[in-house]
Motif scaffolding. Sequence first.
Motif, PDB file in Angstrom:
ATOM      1  N   UNK A   8       0.858  -1.189   0.000  1.00  0.00           N
ATOM      2  CA  UNK A   8       0.000   0.000   0.000  1.00  0.00           C
ATOM      3  C   UNK A   8       0.888   1.232   0.000  1.00  0.00           C
ATOM      4  N   UNK A   9       0.643   2.114  -0.956  1.00  0.00           N
ATOM      5  CA  UNK A   9       1.468   3.318  -1.103  1.00  0.00           C
ATOM      6  C   UNK A   9       0.586   4.536  -0.905  1.00  0.00           C
ATOM      7  N   UNK A  10       0.848   5.276   0.144  1.00  0.00           N
ATOM      8  CA  UNK A  10       0.088   6.504   0.402  1.00  0.00           C
ATOM      9  C   UNK A  10       0.774   7.679  -0.271  1.00  0.00           C
ATOM     10  N   UNK A  11       0.033   8.721  -0.478  1.00  0.00           N
ATOM     11  CA  UNK A  11       0.586   9.928  -1.088  1.00  0.00           C
ATOM     12  C   UNK A  11       1.661  10.530  -0.187  1.00  0.00           C
ATOM     13  N   UNK A  12       1.424  10.466   1.113  1.00  0.00           N
ATOM     14  CA  UNK A  12       2.355  11.076   2.076  1.00  0.00           C
ATOM     15  C   UNK A  12       3.671  10.306   2.172  1.00  0.00           C
ATOM     16  N   UNK A  13       3.657   9.025   1.792  1.00  0.00           N
ATOM     17  CA  UNK A  13       4.876   8.213   1.920  1.00  0.00           C
ATOM     18  C   UNK A  13       5.859   8.458   0.792  1.00  0.00           C
ATOM     19  N   UNK A  14       5.440   9.186  -0.214  1.00  0.00           N
ATOM     20  CA  UNK A  14       6.287   9.393  -1.384  1.00  0.00           C
ATOM     21  C   UNK A  14       7.155  10.623  -1.200  1.00  0.00           C
ATOM     22  N   UNK A 328       7.875  13.047  -7.147  1.00  0.00           N
ATOM     23  CA  UNK A 328       7.065  12.039  -6.448  1.00  0.00           C
ATOM     24  C   UNK A 328       6.522  11.002  -7.424  1.00  0.00           C
ATOM     25  N   UNK A 329       6.224  11.433  -8.639  1.00  0.00           N
ATOM     26  CA  UNK A 329       5.798  10.487  -9.668  1.00  0.00           C
ATOM     27  C   UNK A 329       6.905   9.479  -9.940  1.00  0.00           C
ATOM     28  N   UNK A 330       8.144   9.943 -10.015  1.00  0.00           N
ATOM     29  CA  UNK A 330       9.287   9.039 -10.192  1.00  0.00           C
ATOM     30  C   UNK A 330       9.349   8.046  -9.032  1.00  0.00           C
ATOM     31  N   UNK A 331       9.183   8.550  -7.819  1.00  0.00           N
ATOM     32  CA  UNK A 331       9.236   7.677  -6.642  1.00  0.00           C
ATOM     33  C   UNK A 331       8.127   6.629  -6.676  1.00  0.00           C
ATOM     34  N   UNK A 332       6.943   7.016  -7.122  1.00  0.00           N
ATOM     35  CA  UNK A 332       5.815   6.096  -7.191  1.00  0.00           C
ATOM     36  C   UNK A 332       6.069   5.002  -8.227  1.00  0.00           C
ATOM     37  N   UNK A 347       1.447  -8.240 -11.441  1.00  0.00           N
ATOM     38  CA  UNK A 347       0.739  -7.536 -10.372  1.00  0.00           C
ATOM     39  C   UNK A 347      -0.412  -6.720 -10.923  1.00  0.00           C
ATOM     40  N   UNK A 348      -1.297  -6.330 -10.024  1.00  0.00           N
ATOM     41  CA  UNK A 348      -2.383  -5.407 -10.316  1.00  0.00           C
ATOM     42  C   UNK A 348      -2.139  -4.135  -9.517  1.00  0.00           C
ATOM     43  N   UNK A 349      -2.186  -3.000 -10.200  1.00  0.00           N
ATOM     44  CA  UNK A 349      -2.035  -1.689  -9.562  1.00  0.00           C
ATOM     45  C   UNK A 349      -3.409  -1.023  -9.562  1.00  0.00           C
ATOM     46  N   UNK A 350      -3.876  -0.584  -8.427  1.00  0.00           N
ATOM     47  CA  UNK A 350      -5.186   0.071  -8.410  1.00  0.00           C
ATOM     48  C   UNK A 350      -5.203   1.205  -7.390  1.00  0.00           C
ATOM     49  N   UNK A 351      -6.020   2.194  -7.690  1.00  0.00           N
ATOM     50  CA  UNK A 351      -6.259   3.264  -6.732  1.00  0.00           C
ATOM     51  C   UNK A 351      -7.462   2.881  -5.884  1.00  0.00           C
ATOM     52  N   UNK A 352      -7.263   2.856  -4.564  1.00  0.00           N
ATOM     53  CA  UNK A 352      -8.324   2.515  -3.625  1.00  0.00           C
ATOM     54  C   UNK A 352      -8.882   3.790  -3.015  1.00  0.00           C
ATOM     55  N   UNK A 358      -2.525   3.902  -3.335  1.00  0.00           N
ATOM     56  CA  UNK A 358      -2.268   2.956  -4.409  1.00  0.00           C
ATOM     57  C   UNK A 358      -2.009   1.587  -3.782  1.00  0.00           C
ATOM     58  N   UNK A 359      -2.733   0.577  -4.258  1.00  0.00           N
ATOM     59  CA  UNK A 359      -2.551  -0.784  -3.790  1.00  0.00           C
ATOM     60  C   UNK A 359      -1.933  -1.604  -4.918  1.00  0.00           C
ATOM     61  N   UNK A 360      -0.799  -2.235  -4.657  1.00  0.00           N
ATOM     62  CA  UNK A 360      -0.146  -3.111  -5.619  1.00  0.00           C
ATOM     63  C   UNK A 360      -0.254  -4.535  -5.085  1.00  0.00           C
ATOM     64  N   UNK A 361      -0.896  -5.407  -5.863  1.00  0.00           N
ATOM     65  CA  UNK A 361      -1.166  -6.770  -5.411  1.00  0.00           C
ATOM     66  C   UNK A 361      -0.541  -7.773  -6.366  1.00  0.00           C
ATOM     67  N   UNK A 362       0.160  -8.766  -5.818  1.00  0.00           N
ATOM     68  CA  UNK A 362       0.771  -9.805  -6.638  1.00  0.00           C
ATOM     69  C   UNK A 362      -0.295 -10.635  -7.327  1.00  0.00           C
ATOM     70  N   UNK A 363      -0.077 -10.922  -8.626  1.00  0.00           N
ATOM     71  CA  UNK A 363      -0.999 -11.746  -9.414  1.00  0.00           C
ATOM     72  C   UNK A 363      -0.177 -12.749 -10.222  1.00  0.00           C
TER      73      UNK A 363
END
Length: 396
Positions: A8-14, A328-332, A347-352, A358-363
């Motif tokens: 899980x990637x938050x905006x603040x973590x970038x 921050x886009x580069x970091x993401x 993986x699946x990348x989705x905005x929750x 941003x949630x990145x899930x292994x597929x």
Amino acid sequence: MSSETRVQISRESLAAPGSEAARIENVKHLASYSWIESPVPTIAVPGIPPRWAPPTVPFRLPKDSGLVYIAQNAARHPESPLEPLFRSLYVTNPGFDIRPVDIITDRNNIRKLLSFINPSSSRNRLEVFTIIAEVVDGTMLMCRTETKTSEIIAPHEFKGYGHEFEKAYTRRQLKGSTGYHRIISYHFGGLNFVLRHEVDGYVSQSETSKVIQKEAETDGLSGLLGSLSLSAVNTTSPQPRSSTPSESKMIIREEGIVVPIDSTLEIKTCTSRRRLHIREIAPQLWVSQTPKLVRAYHSRGLFQDAKVEDVAKEIKTWELANQENLRKLVALVKAIFDAVKAWGGKAIIRYDEGSDSIIVTSEVSAERLLPEDLYLKWDDNEEKTAADQTEVSASS
């Protein structure tokens, strides 16, 4: 390999990495194609976009209706929306080395990630989105997904005049063509990108001379892109050469011309009751490095004084003014890349919306994004390099 299957990637973590400028550099045209109306998926390479040809006298247009494409690559070739990108690339340059490329993506994916970083960068509110990702030998493929790839606008519905405007103000250059896509490469944030995007139209050389800036911007879009020349490729043959690659269901016709990047344009339409500001459009133009823009305003379908603008300088200004968000886009992108690589490549990348992250899930069990023969392009280049090294060693 990481045991985690979800990040899980938050905006603040970038954190914006370092102080190095996040600029798009070394822009190059790689390939292009036009979709051709056919019961079998068919593209013309290099294809050609519609030519800007406004009517001499304005007239009232009907509202949009009928079939419109939201994501034409997926609509016409749902088995592998990314396949046309690769087919056109290797028709244009059979020896292209894919290994140094870090990211292969559609413009739409980068726009969505940027809209997460800065929701105000999108003309519409930040919406839920999903992107499929796959890493192949150090290259991440990002495939656009949409709930609907096309739609039928019913007679009682109103969704603007944009499609009718394009029909009236541009001229289709290839019979049966329904959409043109360009593939470019550039360097951004320490990563090598190959990016595909749709082009609304192009301006002829005579029209280009009317809107070109008087002073060349050596570090801007005009300076970067102005050197590509127009070259004809079999536009007059009544029966262009066609082929179907092995392991593919696509037909590829060699037809069209290569259009200079600095002649390509984006078209935006809007009611005359409001203005389209460059800050609303610049993110999209920046991602694809599209230097020309038409902002067309109407009153109940009557458009007045629609003209082509050279906005290369404005896009460069936008890039300089948005450095924190672009870093921050580069970091993401790098965080997503690292996660997908750690999981074995899918993986699946989705905005929750609920967690605003941003949630990145292994597929791991997900289907592969390309036909099998295209994955061999990474192996082919490795074998070619090994053979070249052997030859050099033998001759020294």
